[in-house]
Scaffold this motif. Structure first.
Motif, PDB file in Angstrom:
ATOM      1  N   GLY A 178       0.800  -1.214   0.000  1.00  0.00           N
ATOM      2  CA  GLY A 178       0.000   0.000   0.000  1.00  0.00           C
ATOM      3  C   GLY A 178       0.835   1.266   0.000  1.00  0.00           C
ATOM      4  N   GLU A 179       2.146   1.125  -0.169  1.00  0.00           N
ATOM      5  CA  GLU A 179       3.030   2.281  -0.098  1.00  0.00           C
ATOM      6  C   GLU A 179       2.951   3.129  -1.369  1.00  0.00           C
ATOM      7  OE1 GLU A 179       6.924   0.843   0.780  1.00  0.00           O
ATOM      8  OE2 GLU A 179       6.445   0.348   2.865  1.00  0.00           O
ATOM      9  N   THR A 180       3.224   4.403  -1.220  1.00  0.00           N
ATOM     10  CA  THR A 180       3.179   5.349  -2.330  1.00  0.00           C
ATOM     11  C   THR A 180       4.492   5.325  -3.104  1.00  0.00           C
ATOM     12  OG1 THR A 180       1.683   6.792  -1.092  1.00  0.00           O
ATOM     13  CG2 THR A 180       2.876   7.777  -2.932  1.00  0.00           C
ATOM     14  N   ILE A 181       4.398   5.334  -4.417  1.00  0.00           N
ATOM     15  CA  ILE A 181       5.595   5.399  -5.261  1.00  0.00           C
ATOM     16  C   ILE A 181       5.637   6.757  -5.951  1.00  0.00           C
ATOM     17  CG2 ILE A 181       5.685   2.908  -5.608  1.00  0.00           C
ATOM     18  CD1 ILE A 181       4.525   3.359  -8.420  1.00  0.00           C
ATOM     19  N   ASP A 182       6.845   7.209  -6.260  1.00  0.00           N
ATOM     20  CA  ASP A 182       6.994   8.505  -6.915  1.00  0.00           C
ATOM     21  C   ASP A 182       6.858   8.348  -8.429  1.00  0.00           C
ATOM     22  OD1 ASP A 182       9.423   7.422  -7.768  1.00  0.00           O
ATOM     23  OD2 ASP A 182      10.628   8.616  -6.371  1.00  0.00           O
ATOM     24  N   ALA A 183       6.937   9.472  -9.130  1.00  0.00           N
ATOM     25  CA  ALA A 183       6.725   9.473 -10.573  1.00  0.00           C
ATOM     26  C   ALA A 183       7.778   8.649 -11.312  1.00  0.00           C
ATOM     27  CB  ALA A 183       6.729  10.914 -11.085  1.00  0.00           C
ATOM     28  N   ALA A 184       9.032   8.749 -10.883  1.00  0.00           N
ATOM     29  CA  ALA A 184      10.098   8.011 -11.549  1.00  0.00           C
ATOM     30  C   ALA A 184       9.884   6.501 -11.417  1.00  0.00           C
ATOM     31  CB  ALA A 184      11.458   8.406 -10.972  1.00  0.00           C
TER      32      ALA A 184
END
Length: 273
Positions: A178-184
């Motif tokens: 459920g963790e957030t990932i960045d755009a890259a």
């Protein structure tokens, strides 16, 4: 890509704001701050997509958002409000997820290419919408997640779209943590095509849309349908199917015109037939 110039846009009003510029239809989720996919928002988006299906003036569709969040997914307050129903909300839940499934399939099976323009957070069904689009361009500040596990609700329907873009282990990483990932990272996972500076997001997406809109609409329709059908087939079945698609495509007037224009070193004149 051609050089682009930054410009400011007026803030639209929701839940979905439609604006057509030439052959490009821009559908903006305009219910900030979260741009939730409530039943009303999904119905509005569904209606705009259906109307564009037979609108010959529309060749490319862009789905964007207003505010700092692309979409936070389903409206949890709307869903929870039906816990007090005699069936504890089952009928409303079924209606909501059926509407969402229809919307996502409409995007995938739409005869016009659909581009997601993301600036901000795309989470749960919001990410599902991004992953369902044919192309996706986001800003460096954009983030993505499937956070259902944090609230005891696995993101099973977003999983369908995410797992058809990212690899199995990448998809499971997002779904299980459920963790957030960045755009890259989203680009590495295959969830977006490009990551661009915020000031140029709209212009980059518009350049993509204009480039695609300059092609034969019939060819785009044939190709998009074939892509999504063959990708689920076995190799030999995919080649058998796409070989027939190529034959039918060759019989189209636009293919005859396009090949003739290429050989004759001139610009083609598309008829959409």
């Amino acid at each position: 890509m051609a050089e682009v110039v930054a410009m400011k846009r007026e803030m639209p009003q929701g839940p979905v704001w439609a604006e057509r510029t030439g052959p490009i239809l821009r559908l903006t989720l305009a219910n900030p701050p979260a741009n939730v996919l409530s039943l009303a928002a999904m119905a509005a988006l569904q209606a705009e997509l259906e109307a564009a299906r037979t609108d010959k003036a529309v060749r490319v569709i862009v789905i964007a958002s207003a505010g700092k969040v692309f979409s936070a997914g389903h409206d949890l307050k709307e869903l929870s409000a039906h816990r007090g129903d005699p069936d504890r909300g089952r009928a409303f839940f079924e209606k909501t997820f059926a509407a969402c499934a229809l919307l996502m399939q409409t995007v995938v099976h739409h005869p016009k290419p659909v581009i997601a323009e993301i600036d901000g957070l795309a989470t749960a069904a919001g990410l599902q919408l991004v992953a369902s689009c044919d192309l996706a361009v986001c800003t460096h500040e954009s983030t993505f997640c499937t956070p259902g596990v944090h609230i005891g609700l696995f993101c099973s329907t977003p999983m369908v779209a995410v797992s058809r873009n990212a690899s199995r282990k990448q998809a499971m990483e997002m779904l299980l943590t459920g963790e957030t990932i960045d755009a890259a990272t989203a680009k590495d996972f295959g969830l977006v095509n490009r990551v661009v500076p915020r000031d140029y997001l709209n212009q980059v997406v518009t350049k993509y849309a204009e480039t695609i809109a300059s092609k034969s609409p019939l060819t785009l329709k044939i190709g998009k349908e074939a892509f999504y059908r063959q990708v689920e087939m076995k190799l030999e079945d995919a080649y058998a199917y796409t070989s027939q698609v190529m034959v039918e495509n060759m019989m189209a007037r636009d293919a005859e015109e396009g090949i003739g224009a290429f050989i004759g070193k001139r610009e083609p004149e598309w008829k959409g037939e």
